[in-house]
Motif scaffolding. Structure first.
Motif, PDB file in Angstrom:
ATOM      1  N   ASP A   1      58.517  68.111  11.485  1.00 45.59           N
ATOM      2  CA  ASP A   1      57.164  67.575  11.365  1.00 45.59           C
ATOM      3  C   ASP A   1      57.192  66.097  11.750  1.00 45.59           C
ATOM      4  N   GLU A   2      56.030  65.525  11.882  1.00 45.76           N
ATOM      5  CA  GLU A   2      55.965  64.108  12.203  1.00 45.76           C
ATOM      6  C   GLU A   2      54.634  63.527  11.740  1.00 45.76           C
ATOM      7  N   PHE A   3      54.664  62.205  11.582  1.00 45.04           N
ATOM      8  CA  PHE A   3      53.465  61.475  11.164  1.00 45.04           C
ATOM      9  C   PHE A   3      53.393  60.194  11.985  1.00 45.04           C
ATOM     10  N   GLU A   4      52.215  59.909  12.520  1.00 49.59           N
ATOM     11  CA  GLU A   4      52.017  58.690  13.303  1.00 49.59           C
ATOM     12  C   GLU A   4      50.857  57.890  12.721  1.00 49.59           C
ATOM     13  N   ASN A   5      51.019  56.589  12.733  1.00 49.99           N
ATOM     14  CA  ASN A   5      49.965  55.722  12.207  1.00 49.99           C
ATOM     15  C   ASN A   5      50.097  54.343  12.847  1.00 49.99           C
ATOM     16  N   GLU A   6      49.017  53.568  12.778  1.00 45.49           N
ATOM     17  CA  GLU A   6      49.046  52.190  13.276  1.00 45.49           C
ATOM     18  C   GLU A   6      48.778  51.251  12.114  1.00 45.49           C
ATOM     19  N   ILE A   7      49.641  50.268  11.962  1.00 47.48           N
ATOM     20  CA  ILE A   7      49.511  49.286  10.910  1.00 47.48           C
ATOM     21  C   ILE A   7      49.001  47.982  11.529  1.00 47.48           C
ATOM     22  N   THR A   8      47.936  47.441  10.968  1.00 48.97           N
ATOM     23  CA  THR A   8      47.368  46.188  11.460  1.00 48.97           C
ATOM     24  C   THR A   8      47.443  45.148  10.358  1.00 48.97           C
ATOM     25  N   GLU A   9      47.976  43.986  10.693  1.00 49.69           N
ATOM     26  CA  GLU A   9      48.122  42.907   9.715  1.00 49.69           C
ATOM     27  C   GLU A   9      47.494  41.640  10.266  1.00 49.69           C
ATOM     28  N   LYS A  10      46.672  40.983   9.438  1.00 44.84           N
ATOM     29  CA  LYS A  10      46.018  39.743   9.822  1.00 44.84           C
ATOM     30  C   LYS A  10      46.836  38.558   9.312  1.00 44.84           C
ATOM     31  N   TYR A  11      46.967  37.553  10.167  1.00 39.75           N
ATOM     32  CA  TYR A  11      47.733  36.358   9.814  1.00 39.75           C
ATOM     33  C   TYR A  11      46.842  35.118   9.887  1.00 39.75           C
ATOM     34  N   PHE A  12      46.823  34.358   8.783  1.00 37.68           N
ATOM     35  CA  PHE A  12      45.987  33.171   8.665  1.00 37.68           C
ATOM     36  C   PHE A  12      46.845  31.905   8.691  1.00 37.68           C
ATOM     37  N   SER A  13      46.219  30.813   9.107  1.00 34.41           N
ATOM     38  CA  SER A  13      46.874  29.510   8.962  1.00 34.41           C
ATOM     39  C   SER A  13      47.148  29.268   7.486  1.00 34.41           C
ATOM     40  N   LYS A  14      48.297  28.662   7.196  1.00 29.52           N
ATOM     41  CA  LYS A  14      48.632  28.381   5.797  1.00 29.52           C
ATOM     42  C   LYS A  14      47.673  27.375   5.166  1.00 29.52           C
ATOM     43  N   SER A  15      46.948  26.631   5.996  1.00 28.80           N
ATOM     44  CA  SER A  15      45.943  25.704   5.459  1.00 28.80           C
ATOM     45  C   SER A  15      44.807  26.444   4.771  1.00 28.80           C
TER      46      SER A  15
END
Length: 226
Positions: free
Chosen positions: A57-71
């Motif tokens: 079997d198999e599983f596929e997915n897309e992970i999206t991560e948002k990155y902000f300025s440390k300020s």
């Protein structure tokens, strides 16, 4: 590990980390962004994952991560209780315009609007609204170290001074005095400017107006490394 991911992961903070450190929910953070009290994320990274097992079997997915300025950490803490959502923009505008007007090299900025006479308020308003839109879009989280009003002005002027220098000297071997001037311009730029992610470095203001002319004049040691 990809060099671009390493750079972003080291210099920026994820949405989850920002919410934890600033003690705010994702929904409330989204509301702050919607109300232009916090900029949009400066980078978004999407990764596809694929899981397989001996069960065929198999599983596929897309992970999206948002990155902000440390300020954004201090900004969220400051603005999450703000009752007047227009107050922050008004303060930002006043600080931006005062920093611009008071800068000793303002004649280089924004198509040299200070060259002949003091600009009309309408011109200053237009400049601010353009920079405000870029700021809210997360662009200055990419371009500057702390995304402050002062840094936005200083980077504009530092870039324009580098463009002026390149226009005059990019096709010739620099004299000692000219090399020293370039070093001063490099220091001025580096006081406020980020390194940019590796994939965008060459096309950035750093790559086009500073790295290139440093390399051409045997000043490679001044090129910011990762």
């Amino acid at each position: 590990m990809d060099q671009n991911f390493d750079y972003i992961n080291e210099n920026y903070i994820t949405e989850d980390e920002l919410c934890t450190v600033a003690d705010i929910s994702k929904d409330d953070l989204a509301a702050l962004i919607q109300n232009q009290l916090v900029p949009q994320p400066s980078y978004t990274i999407s990764r596809s994952i694929r899981i397989i097992s001996p069960l065929n079997d198999e599983f596929e997915n897309e992970i999206t991560e948002k990155y902000f300025s440390k300020s954004c950490i201090s900004l969220v803490k400051k603005n999450k209780e703000l009752s007047n959502i227009h107050l922050y923009k008004e303060e930002f505008k006043e600080n931006f315009i005062q920093n611009l007007i008071n800068h000793p090299d303002k004649a280089f900025a924004y198509d040299s609007i200070f060259n002949t006479s003091f600009p009309e308020q309408e011109q200053l308003d237009e400049i601010f609204e353009s920079e405000w839109a870029a700021y809210c879009n997360g662009i200055y989280g990419i371009c500057t170290l702390h995304s402050t009003e002062e840094e936005i002005v200083k980077k504009e002027i530092a870039v324009k001074k580098l463009i002026h220098f390149n226009t005059n000297f990019s096709d010739k071997k620099l004299t000692t005095d000219e090399s020293e001037e370039l070093i001063r311009l490099s220091e001025e730029f580096n006081e406020v400017a980020q390194k940019f992610a590796p994939y965008q470095r060459k096309s950035s203001s750093r790559g086009k107006y500073l790295d290139k002319i440093l390399e051409e004049n045997n000043l490679d040691y001044l090129v910011k490394k990762y």
